[in-house]
Design a protein around this motif. Structure first.
Motif, PDB file in Angstrom:
ATOM      1  N   LEU A   1       0.849  -1.182   0.000  1.00  0.00           N
ATOM      2  CA  LEU A   1       0.000   0.000   0.000  1.00  0.00           C
ATOM      3  C   LEU A   1       0.888   1.235   0.000  1.00  0.00           C
ATOM      4  CD1 LEU A   1      -3.025   0.498   0.189  1.00  0.00           C
ATOM      5  CD2 LEU A   1      -2.814   0.463   2.656  1.00  0.00           C
ATOM      6  N   PHE A   2       1.876   1.187   0.828  1.00  0.00           N
ATOM      7  CA  PHE A   2       3.004   2.094   0.692  1.00  0.00           C
ATOM      8  C   PHE A   2       4.204   1.570   1.463  1.00  0.00           C
ATOM      9  CE2 PHE A   2       2.873   3.758   4.854  1.00  0.00           C
ATOM     10  CZ  PHE A   2       1.571   4.111   5.172  1.00  0.00           C
ATOM     11  N   THR A   3       5.340   2.129   1.102  1.00  0.00           N
ATOM     12  CA  THR A   3       6.587   1.759   1.744  1.00  0.00           C
ATOM     13  C   THR A   3       7.227   3.032   2.256  1.00  0.00           C
ATOM     14  OG1 THR A   3       6.907  -0.103   0.271  1.00  0.00           O
ATOM     15  CG2 THR A   3       8.853   0.736   1.368  1.00  0.00           C
ATOM     16  N   TYR A   4       7.625   2.995   3.494  1.00  0.00           N
ATOM     17  CA  TYR A   4       8.369   4.132   4.024  1.00  0.00           C
ATOM     18  C   TYR A   4       9.843   3.764   3.987  1.00  0.00           C
ATOM     19  CZ  TYR A   4      10.672   7.114   7.296  1.00  0.00           C
ATOM     20  OH  TYR A   4      11.569   7.968   7.866  1.00  0.00           O
ATOM     21  N   ARG A   5      10.624   4.542   3.270  1.00  0.00           N
ATOM     22  CA  ARG A   5      12.028   4.212   3.103  1.00  0.00           C
ATOM     23  C   ARG A   5      12.901   5.190   3.860  1.00  0.00           C
ATOM     24  NH1 ARG A   5      11.294   4.380  -3.106  1.00  0.00           N
ATOM     25  NH2 ARG A   5       9.835   5.896  -2.297  1.00  0.00           N
ATOM     26  N   PRO A   6      13.601   4.706   4.866  1.00  0.00           N
ATOM     27  CA  PRO A   6      14.425   5.633   5.641  1.00  0.00           C
ATOM     28  C   PRO A   6      15.524   6.195   4.763  1.00  0.00           C
ATOM     29  CG  PRO A   6      14.979   3.374   6.189  1.00  0.00           C
ATOM     30  CD  PRO A   6      13.791   3.314   5.280  1.00  0.00           C
ATOM     31  N   GLY A   7      15.937   7.399   5.066  1.00  0.00           N
ATOM     32  CA  GLY A   7      17.016   8.006   4.301  1.00  0.00           C
ATOM     33  C   GLY A   7      16.494   8.789   3.126  1.00  0.00           C
ATOM     34  N   PHE A   8      15.247   8.520   2.778  1.00  0.00           N
ATOM     35  CA  PHE A   8      14.661   9.286   1.691  1.00  0.00           C
ATOM     36  C   PHE A   8      13.587  10.189   2.251  1.00  0.00           C
ATOM     37  CE2 PHE A   8      16.405   5.470  -0.180  1.00  0.00           C
ATOM     38  CZ  PHE A   8      17.296   6.064  -1.047  1.00  0.00           C
ATOM     39  N   LYS A   9      12.890  10.874   1.341  1.00  0.00           N
ATOM     40  CA  LYS A   9      12.049  11.953   1.829  1.00  0.00           C
ATOM     41  C   LYS A   9      10.711  11.500   2.375  1.00  0.00           C
ATOM     42  CE  LYS A   9      14.094  15.238  -1.272  1.00  0.00           C
ATOM     43  NZ  LYS A   9      13.853  15.696  -2.616  1.00  0.00           N
ATOM     44  N   GLY A  10      10.247  10.344   1.996  1.00  0.00           N
ATOM     45  CA  GLY A  10       8.928  10.017   2.510  1.00  0.00           C
ATOM     46  C   GLY A  10       8.444   8.654   2.082  1.00  0.00           C
ATOM     47  N   ILE A  11       7.159   8.525   2.002  1.00  0.00           N
ATOM     48  CA  ILE A  11       6.580   7.244   1.636  1.00  0.00           C
ATOM     49  C   ILE A  11       6.079   7.342   0.214  1.00  0.00           C
ATOM     50  CG2 ILE A  11       5.959   6.597   3.963  1.00  0.00           C
ATOM     51  CD1 ILE A  11       3.130   7.592   3.314  1.00  0.00           C
ATOM     52  N   ASP A  12       5.950   6.209  -0.402  1.00  0.00           N
ATOM     53  CA  ASP A  12       5.546   6.169  -1.785  1.00  0.00           C
ATOM     54  C   ASP A  12       4.362   5.228  -1.895  1.00  0.00           C
ATOM     55  OD1 ASP A  12       5.681   6.816  -4.388  1.00  0.00           O
ATOM     56  OD2 ASP A  12       7.078   5.214  -4.903  1.00  0.00           O
ATOM     57  N   ALA A  13       3.333   5.679  -2.568  1.00  0.00           N
ATOM     58  CA  ALA A  13       2.125   4.870  -2.634  1.00  0.00           C
ATOM     59  C   ALA A  13       2.322   3.625  -3.490  1.00  0.00           C
ATOM     60  CB  ALA A  13       0.974   5.695  -3.171  1.00  0.00           C
TER      61      ALA A  13
END
Lengths: 185, 538
Positions: free
Chosen positions: B445-457
């Protein structure tokens, strides 16, 4: 085009048939489309970075590629050059604008992609690949296809290069010059 | 024929300049058309491009609107804004083993040998940037003024680290610390304001109680205690003092855990009835079979002080000294070492508190090296008030990664250094959106990736792969920072400016009691319960 205007160049005109011309222009458009969209997609994705690809690098040049990924400063330069380079090359091929330079730049870029992570025997990459490759992968094939575009240019027939190089080639005798331009290596 | 046609093309083109030569420009209409021959293709390109983009943007905005979670880093990050270092704090370290050395390094004092080794590693592989991470640390404006370790070699290492000449963040080089043979002497010293306790678990309680009595702030490693009784005594001592107490669960600083909390608060997962956490290790080091130092001997180790409050006194043993986690005399094995981490992460995300009951089982099935703590250990905790089961499953004989899963009726959240939420195919909440093809249950549904700006749907396998890596570090404003460093910094910030550390004595009490319930259930071979009135395990 450097030889444009010389009778010798005119004599070397490859004289494409319509089918040949269609095939070459179509190939140019397809590769241009691919580059252009790859570039745009990277520019529009704020999370995109080449870090993953670079840090997975194997073979002789892996140290160089990995060090590019290791430094945030160089990485952002690499990311910038790569995204905008893809866009510029794609536009160059599709528009037929400075196509010779765009083709060479595209080949250099593809060559870098290839040597950064060549599908050689014994190399396993954590990055998922969409196919199975042994030495030859799609990057290498696209590189070869661009080599074909380089030696069979079409941008002076269909493309902005027809206008860009008009003055230079129109300085001589028009018909011969244009014939040479259209068939130039 | 082909020649004729080509000539025809060339001829047509060639005629244009001649025809227009009179205008002086030499470019004809036909040339312009040919030059712009690719325009229709651009038309197709941009039509499909914007169609695709509009579709992606629509799905993304629909999903984010439905979820109500902001893009970007977690909304609430403690100490997100770096405060001025404030007054200088003089810190004493009790226990300079692996963990103690790591804590001191993350507070800005690496051992010179460690620096040299990491520099060497970085030359060989630029990916190995531990050294850079150390040097990039913020200066915490502290000095290490006291070192106490019962093993001479480690005490000497501590002293060398305290005066290291390569300090991160432009910190000054500090004078060498004083070595204290007994921690009680350190607590009496006027040159120590606060202590970091990184000894074996059986000492934590007594040392913290003594430190609180001496008015020294405490950063104590987990597990907080070895027994239920120690936990109560330690809790009372800290509560009745003015010291700032922080328990060493650095997961409290991890961005993905804060994002997870946000997702829970938005009720994206629906009712969560099961949480599954695990430990999966498959190496001697992971099973606490640590190296025995060649200089370890009754002459270099103060065995009597090491044993201290341990229930069973035994003759000098190098195995017991260096591999103490393998015996219930000094710790609680998997329970205190690793369940404590998993529990505290769940408590951080869900505020579960102490469970109603616990059962546990396991055994020494792989490492038959004389240890008495299990190497295979399963514990199940019940929270009937919250309709929730919390399960912990651990093995020290297999390394297959099993994630930390929050399993809701509407979605499943897997939390690691990153975070992934997948919709349930049979979800009630997302039923309509799944039917409308806006949500694809086979994709996150989304992934939150540390080190980057946010979550992606909408995400890809590549991105997921990156999300699952890295644990020691977290991120602040896209910059990688050690979680240990942040946790110590938070403790120092509270010492200077007041407030409450994220893993205070209340959270520590919950952690310790929960782990002891599992240990007790394992040892007794029966279900144990928590009496919330008498605050006892029964």
């Amino acid at each position: 085009m450097t030889q444009g205007g010389s009778a010798a160049a005119a004599a070397r005109s490859p004289d494409y048939s319509n089918v040949q011309l269609t095939a070459l222009v179509a190939l140019r458009m397809l590769i241009g489309w691919h580059f252009f969209y790859e570039g745009l997609a990277k520019l529009l994705n704020p999370y995109w970075t080449s870090a993953g690809y670079l840090s997975e690098s194997k073979w002789w040049f892996s140290e160089l590629f990995v060090s590019l990924a290791a430094s945030p400063g160089t990485l952002s330069v690499v990311d910038f050059l790569n995204s905008w380079g893809l866009v510029a090359i794609g536009l160059g091929l599709m528009l037929g604008c400075l196509t010779r330079a765009a083709t060479i730049a595209g080949m250099v870029l593809l060559f870098l992609y290839y040597i950064a992570a060549p599908p050689f025997v014994g190399y396993v990459y954590a990055m998922p690949a969409e196919g199975a490759y042994l030495i030859v992968n799609k990057v290498l094939i696209e590189l070869a296809a661009m080599f074909v575009l380089l030696v069979f240019p079409t941008s002076m027939i269909f493309g902005l290069d027809r206008l860009i190089f008009w003055k230079r080639i129109a300085g001589g005798r028009s018909r011969e010059v244009l014939t040479a331009a259209e068939g130039v290596r | 024929m082909s020649d004729e046609r080509t000539n025809d093309v060339v001829g047509q083109a060639g005629q244009e300049p001649e025809a227009t030569e009179m205008t002086g420009k030499g470019i004809g209409r036909r040339d312009v058309i040919k030059a712009l021959a690719s325009i229709p293709i651009f038309g197709v390109f941009f039509y499909s491009f914007f169609k695709k983009k509009a579709g992606d943007d629509f799905r993304r905005s629909e999903i984010l609107a439905e979820l109500g979670v902001s893009e970007g880093a977690p909304a609430y990050i403690p100490e997100a804004i770096s405060r001025s270092p404030g007054e200088h704090v003089r810190v004493g370290i009790i226990g300079f083993g692996g963990e103690g050395e790591s804590l001191v390094r993350n507070a800005g004092f690496a051992h010179p040998e460690w620096i040299a080794e990491r520099q060497e590693e970085m030359k060989e592989d630029p990916r190995n940037d531990w050294y850079q991470s150390y040097i990039d640390q913020e200066d915490l404006n502290i000095s290490i003024t006291g070192v106490c370790d019962v093993f001479d070699v480690r005490a000497e290492r501590g002293l060398a680290a305290s005066k290291v000449d390569l300090r991160p963040g432009g910190g000054r080089v500090m004078p060498e610390a004083t070595r204290f043979l007994r921690y009680t002497d350190m607590l009496e010293s006027p040159d120590v304001d606060a202590v970091i306790i990184a000894t074996p678990d059986h000492w934590h309680s007594q040392m913290t109680i003594d430190a609180a009595a001496a008015g020294k702030h405490v950063y104590c490693e987990k597990a907080m205690t070895r027994t239920e009784e120690e936990t109560r005594a330690m809790y009372e001592a800290v509560k009745s003092s003015d010291i700032v107490f922080q328990l060493g669960h650095q997961n409290r600083q991890v961005e993905s855990h804060m994002k997870a909390r946000e997702i829970i608060e938005k009720d994206i997962l629906g009712p969560i009835c099961l949480i599954e956490t695990t430990t999966n290790r498959n190496s001697p080091n992971g099973a606490w079979v640590y190296d025995i130092h060649e200089e370890g001997s009754p002459e270099t180790i103060d065995w009597e002080q090491f044993e201290g409050p341990a229930p069973n006194k035994v003759p000098f043993s190098l195995e017991r000294f260096f591999r103490w986690r393998c015996w219930f005399d000094y710790g609680t094995g998997l329970s205190g070492d690793l369940l404590s981490h998993e529990y505290d992460a769940v408590n951080q995300i869900l505020d579960v508190g102490i469970p109603h009951s616990a059962v546990a089982s396991g055994g020494v099935y792989f490492y038959k090296d004389g240890r008495d703590v299990p190497d295979i250990f399963q514990a199940v905790f019940e929270y009937p008030d919250r309709d929730l089961t919390f399960m912990y499953s651990a093995t020290l004989a297999n390394g297959k990664r099993r994630g930390k899963m929050f399993m809701g009726h509407d979605a499943t959240m897997e939390v690691g250094s990153g975070l992934t939420v997948r919709a349930e195919r049979e979800s009630t909440r997302f039923e309509q959106k799944i039917d409308d093809d806006i949500i694809d249950p086979s994709l996150p549904l989304f992934t939150y990736r540390p080190g980057f700006k946010g979550i992606d749907a909408v995400t890809s396998a590549t991105e997921e792969y990156f999300a699952s890596r890295g644990l020691l570090y977290t991120y602040r404003g896209g910059k990688r920072v050690s979680a240990y460093h942040l946790h110590i910094k938070e403790w120092l910030d509270v010492i200077r400016n007041g407030g409450d550390p994220s893993c205070n004595i209340e959270r520590g009490f919950e952690e310790a009691m929960t782990c002891h319930m599992a240990t007790r259930a394992y040892q007794l071979g029966r279900k144990v319960e928590w009496d919330p009135v008498r605050r006892r395990i029964v």
